[in-house]
Design an enzyme around this catalytic site. Structure first.
Site, PDB file in Angstrom:
ATOM      1  N   ALA A 193      31.194  71.884   9.608  1.00 52.56           N
ATOM      2  CA  ALA A 193      31.104  70.739  10.372  1.00 52.56           C
ATOM      3  C   ALA A 193      32.243  70.342  11.159  1.00 52.56           C
ATOM      4  O   ALA A 193      33.338  70.708  10.558  1.00 52.56           O
ATOM      5  CB  ALA A 193      30.166  69.633   9.734  1.00 52.56           C
ATOM      6  N   ASP A 194      32.024  69.669  12.237  1.00 49.57           N
ATOM      7  CA  ASP A 194      33.374  69.096  12.770  1.00 49.57           C
ATOM      8  C   ASP A 194      32.775  67.731  13.424  1.00 49.57           C
ATOM      9  O   ASP A 194      31.604  67.477  14.067  1.00 49.57           O
ATOM     10  CB  ASP A 194      33.735  69.785  14.016  1.00 49.57           C
ATOM     11  CG  ASP A 194      35.112  69.528  14.366  1.00 49.57           C
ATOM     12  OD1 ASP A 194      36.149  69.727  13.836  1.00 49.57           O
ATOM     13  OD2 ASP A 194      35.201  68.931  15.796  1.00 49.57           O
ATOM     14  N   THR A 195      33.585  66.678  13.171  1.00 46.68           N
ATOM     15  CA  THR A 195      33.406  65.238  13.673  1.00 46.68           C
ATOM     16  C   THR A 195      34.618  64.957  14.532  1.00 46.68           C
ATOM     17  O   THR A 195      35.650  65.081  14.246  1.00 46.68           O
ATOM     18  CB  THR A 195      33.179  64.320  12.631  1.00 46.68           C
ATOM     19  OG1 THR A 195      32.215  64.868  11.740  1.00 46.68           O
ATOM     20  CG2 THR A 195      32.962  63.016  13.091  1.00 46.68           C
TER      21      THR A 195
END
EC number: 3.6.1.9
Length: 204
Positions: free
Chosen positions: A75-77
């Site tokens: 994931a990347d935020t």
């Protein structure tokens, strides 16, 4: 073990984030954590949604290549204000500037989630967006919060899960867990849509 999320293969989390690890622990899903060697550099002109989509896939793929029998989650935020991505602050001064910019206004939090099962040559990627409104913050409040050290490893310079957050987060429109760093409902829906055969509960 979570009865709705029982996988027939190992789950690898390609992330160093303690918050993502804590969220998976919270929903009682067994997993192994791995550090992805992926290059996270992107052109400054990339839009927030495309940035998190690209980086999530990029993080997952090398880990999946090493363990083709496992399902890899990455994931990347990012936080975006007026379309501009605000990454983790470089230092305390940068964190204070970010908070001054975000206070008393609305911004968007984007998380890209990528699932890769190299053994069956499948990849599924989704993006979740949440709107967050911060209330007004005095300079003294900003300085005190930054001095705690908490903002320095977080996109946008704040943590929604911090014990001080209830004092300055005015409103959230969307998934709270997305702001923490892993949209759990989106993750589950993506699993069911693209990897139902790996969910033991789905065939029960």
């Amino acid at each position: 073990m979570n009865p709705l999320l029982q996988l027939s293969c190992p789950l690898l989390l390609a992330s160093q984030s303690p918050r993502r690890r804590a969220l998976l622990d919270r929903i009682d899903v067994p997993f192994e954590a791995r550090v992805s060697p992926a290059d996270e550099t992107l052109a400054p002109s990339v839009a927030p949604a495309e940035a998190v989509r690209t980086l999530a896939r990029r993080k997952a793929r090398p880990v999946a290549a090493d363990r083709p029998s496992a399902l890899v989650l990455a994931a990347d935020t990012v936080v975006a204000h007026d379309g501009e991505i605000l990454n983790k602050p470089e230092d305390s001064s940068h964190a204070r500037a970010m908070l001054r910019r975000l206070q008393d206004t609305s911004h968007a939090v984007y998380t890209g989630v990528s699932l890769v099962h190299a053994g069956s040559d499948r990849t599924a990627t989704a993006v979740e967006t949440t709107a967050v409104v911060l209330g007004p913050l005095s300079d003294a409040e900003i300085r005190a919060y930054v001095a705690s050290g908490s903002p320095l490893d977080k996109a946008g310079g704040y943590g929604i899960q911090d014990h001080t957050a209830p004092f300055f987060v005015e409103r959230i429109e969307g998934d709270y867990y997305n702001v923490v760093g892993l949209p759990l409902r989106r993750l589950y829906r993506t699993l069911r849509a693209s990897f139902a055969d790996l969910l033991e509960a789905s065939s029960a």
